[in-house]
Scaffold this motif. Structure first.
Motif, PDB file in Angstrom:
ATOM      1  N   ASP A   1      13.465  -0.803  13.615  1.00 32.61           N
ATOM      2  CA  ASP A   1      14.172  -0.570  12.932  1.00 32.61           C
ATOM      3  C   ASP A   1      13.236   0.826  13.216  1.00 32.61           C
ATOM      4  O   ASP A   1      13.623   1.643  12.116  1.00 32.61           O
ATOM      5  N   GLY A   2      12.236   0.817  13.395  1.00 30.30           N
ATOM      6  CA  GLY A   2      11.156   2.278  13.161  1.00 30.30           C
ATOM      7  C   GLY A   2      10.011   1.133  13.175  1.00 30.30           C
ATOM      8  O   GLY A   2       9.128   0.171  12.958  1.00 30.30           O
ATOM      9  N   TRP A   3       8.787   2.365  12.657  1.00 30.75           N
ATOM     10  CA  TRP A   3       7.696   1.688  12.341  1.00 30.75           C
ATOM     11  C   TRP A   3       7.858   1.606  10.844  1.00 30.75           C
ATOM     12  O   TRP A   3       8.279   2.269  10.147  1.00 30.75           O
ATOM     13  N   HIS A   4       7.109   0.932  10.759  1.00 31.24           N
ATOM     14  CA  HIS A   4       6.706   0.583   9.363  1.00 31.24           C
ATOM     15  C   HIS A   4       5.245   0.661   8.276  1.00 31.24           C
ATOM     16  O   HIS A   4       4.067   0.375   9.221  1.00 31.24           O
ATOM     17  N   ASP A   5       5.108   0.489   7.535  1.00 29.37           N
ATOM     18  CA  ASP A   5       3.875   0.771   6.229  1.00 29.37           C
ATOM     19  C   ASP A   5       3.873  -0.606   6.277  1.00 29.37           C
ATOM     20  O   ASP A   5       4.766  -1.480   6.520  1.00 29.37           O
ATOM     21  N   MET A   6       2.785  -1.077   6.136  1.00 28.04           N
ATOM     22  CA  MET A   6       1.580  -2.546   6.542  1.00 28.04           C
ATOM     23  C   MET A   6       0.675  -2.899   4.894  1.00 28.04           C
ATOM     24  O   MET A   6      -0.078  -2.238   5.128  1.00 28.04           O
ATOM     25  N   HIS A   7       0.826  -3.873   4.425  1.00 30.28           N
ATOM     26  CA  HIS A   7       0.120  -4.098   3.171  1.00 30.28           C
ATOM     27  C   HIS A   7      -0.922  -4.752   4.293  1.00 30.28           C
ATOM     28  O   HIS A   7      -0.368  -5.609   5.019  1.00 30.28           O
ATOM     29  N   LEU A   8      -1.929  -3.895   4.049  1.00 29.83           N
ATOM     30  CA  LEU A   8      -3.252  -5.107   4.114  1.00 29.83           C
ATOM     31  C   LEU A   8      -4.051  -5.805   3.033  1.00 29.83           C
ATOM     32  O   LEU A   8      -3.831  -5.599   1.890  1.00 29.83           O
ATOM     33  N   HIS A   9      -4.354  -7.468   3.410  1.00 30.17           N
ATOM     34  CA  HIS A   9      -5.002  -7.988   1.897  1.00 30.17           C
ATOM     35  C   HIS A   9      -6.020  -8.321   2.973  1.00 30.17           C
ATOM     36  O   HIS A   9      -5.683  -9.279   4.073  1.00 30.17           O
ATOM     37  N   ALA A  10      -6.745  -9.193   2.287  1.00 30.76           N
ATOM     38  CA  ALA A  10      -7.903  -9.427   2.683  1.00 30.76           C
ATOM     39  C   ALA A  10      -8.851 -11.266   2.190  1.00 30.76           C
ATOM     40  O   ALA A  10      -8.515 -10.976   1.233  1.00 30.76           O
ATOM     41  N   ARG A  11      -8.983 -12.012   2.571  1.00 30.38           N
ATOM     42  CA  ARG A  11      -9.981 -12.915   1.183  1.00 30.38           C
ATOM     43  C   ARG A  11     -11.317 -12.999   2.465  1.00 30.38           C
ATOM     44  O   ARG A  11     -11.344 -12.508   3.799  1.00 30.38           O
ATOM     45  N   ILE A  12     -12.833 -13.196   1.407  1.00 28.32           N
ATOM     46  CA  ILE A  12     -13.989 -12.756   2.204  1.00 28.32           C
ATOM     47  C   ILE A  12     -14.317 -14.681   1.182  1.00 28.32           C
ATOM     48  O   ILE A  12     -14.169 -15.003   0.352  1.00 28.32           O
TER      49      ILE A  12
ATOM     50  N   GLU B   1      -5.642  -4.269  -0.225  1.00 26.50           N
ATOM     51  CA  GLU B   1      -6.628  -3.768  -0.527  1.00 26.50           C
ATOM     52  C   GLU B   1      -6.561  -2.111   0.149  1.00 26.50           C
ATOM     53  O   GLU B   1      -7.237  -1.497   0.148  1.00 26.50           O
ATOM     54  N   GLY B   2      -4.906  -2.273   0.571  1.00 28.92           N
ATOM     55  CA  GLY B   2      -3.928  -1.168   0.267  1.00 28.92           C
ATOM     56  C   GLY B   2      -3.219  -1.381   2.033  1.00 28.92           C
ATOM     57  O   GLY B   2      -2.496  -2.322   1.742  1.00 28.92           O
ATOM     58  N   THR B   3      -2.648   0.443   1.890  1.00 32.14           N
ATOM     59  CA  THR B   3      -1.048   0.270   2.925  1.00 32.14           C
ATOM     60  C   THR B   3      -1.804   0.600   4.098  1.00 32.14           C
ATOM     61  O   THR B   3      -2.017   1.847   3.783  1.00 32.14           O
ATOM     62  N   LYS B   4      -1.360   0.395   5.380  1.00 28.41           N
ATOM     63  CA  LYS B   4      -1.120   1.373   6.231  1.00 28.41           C
ATOM     64  C   LYS B   4      -0.428   2.005   6.758  1.00 28.41           C
ATOM     65  O   LYS B   4       0.284   1.140   7.135  1.00 28.41           O
ATOM     66  N   ARG B   5      -0.082   3.324   6.827  1.00 27.96           N
ATOM     67  CA  ARG B   5       1.335   4.170   6.851  1.00 27.96           C
ATOM     68  C   ARG B   5       1.045   3.954   7.959  1.00 27.96           C
ATOM     69  O   ARG B   5       0.886   3.888   9.445  1.00 27.96           O
ATOM     70  N   SER B   6       2.447   3.701   8.595  1.00 33.47           N
ATOM     71  CA  SER B   6       3.366   3.239   9.823  1.00 33.47           C
ATOM     72  C   SER B   6       2.278   2.641  11.184  1.00 33.47           C
ATOM     73  O   SER B   6       1.728   3.406  12.338  1.00 33.47           O
TER      74      SER B   6
END
Length: 200
Positions: free
Chosen positions: A180-191, A169-174
């Motif tokens: 090792d620091g801030w990571h961007d996170m991939h967001l997935h979902a199921r309905i 569904e997108g990328t949650k930045r930082s």
């Protein structure tokens, strides 16, 4: 003033029953509640560099892990989180963990999380466990939406998400601080009601 929308899942749906043991497709694995005797396996898992890379928590002793397990069992009664050991159906040996975190029954939502013991990797255990827990959460509990997030650098976790039908569904930045620091996170979902995926 009353709410116009009823709770998706009523409070007490989890707490009023014992945490169940769930079968995993294939018959060789189960998802079962954690017990104190699992502490050595969890301690061993958290010595693994791969698990350490993606977790903020470290395990300094088996006694400390027994405290975690007690907390995991209490989280079920509090309806906050639900943690299962992924275990061999015959021997009971722990091969991984799968969980529903950040449960909000009223909104019908939770986040799914998982890890696999180093000795058990490459057998498709994580996708099978995630699929079984997802089906139970939708069909038995009545949750509406499950989210799955992972670091954009964690390609193995992304493969599990895609294999189990969790739509990107997108990328949650930082969004999450790792060692090792801030990571961007991939967001997935199921309905609930999404078309089922092929067996992982």
């Amino acid at each position: 003033m009353p709410f116009k929308i009823s709770d998706i899942v009523a409070a007490g749906t989890l707490a009023r029953r014992a945490q169940p043991t769930l079968p995993v497709t294939g018959g060789d694995l189960v998802l079962r509640p954690w017990v104190a005797e699992d502490a050595p396996a969890v301690y061993e898992a958290f010595q693994d560099p791969v698990i350490q890379r993606w977790h903020a928590r470290v395990a300094d002793s088996e006694d400390e892990v027994r405290g975690w397990i007690e907390g995991w069992r209490k989280a079920w009664a509090d309806e906050r989180d639900a943690y299962w050991a992924v275990a061999d159906a015959d021997s009971g040996q722990v091969v991984g963990r799968v969980a529903l975190r950040c449960i909000v029954l009223a909104d019908g939502q939770a986040e799914i999380a998982y890890w696999t013991m180093p000795s058990a990797r490459g057998r498709g255990i994580a996708p099978r466990a995630v699929t079984s827990l997802t089906e139970w959460a939708f069909e038995e509990v009545g949750l509406h939406r499950l989210e799955l997030t992972h670091s954009t650098a964690n390609e193995a976790s992304c493969r599990v998400a895609l294999k189990t039908g969790f739509t990107p569904e997108g990328t949650k930045r930082s969004a999450l601080l790792h060692e090792d620091g801030w990571h961007d996170m991939h967001l997935h979902a199921r309905i609930r009601g999404d078309a089922p995926t092929a067996s992982p």
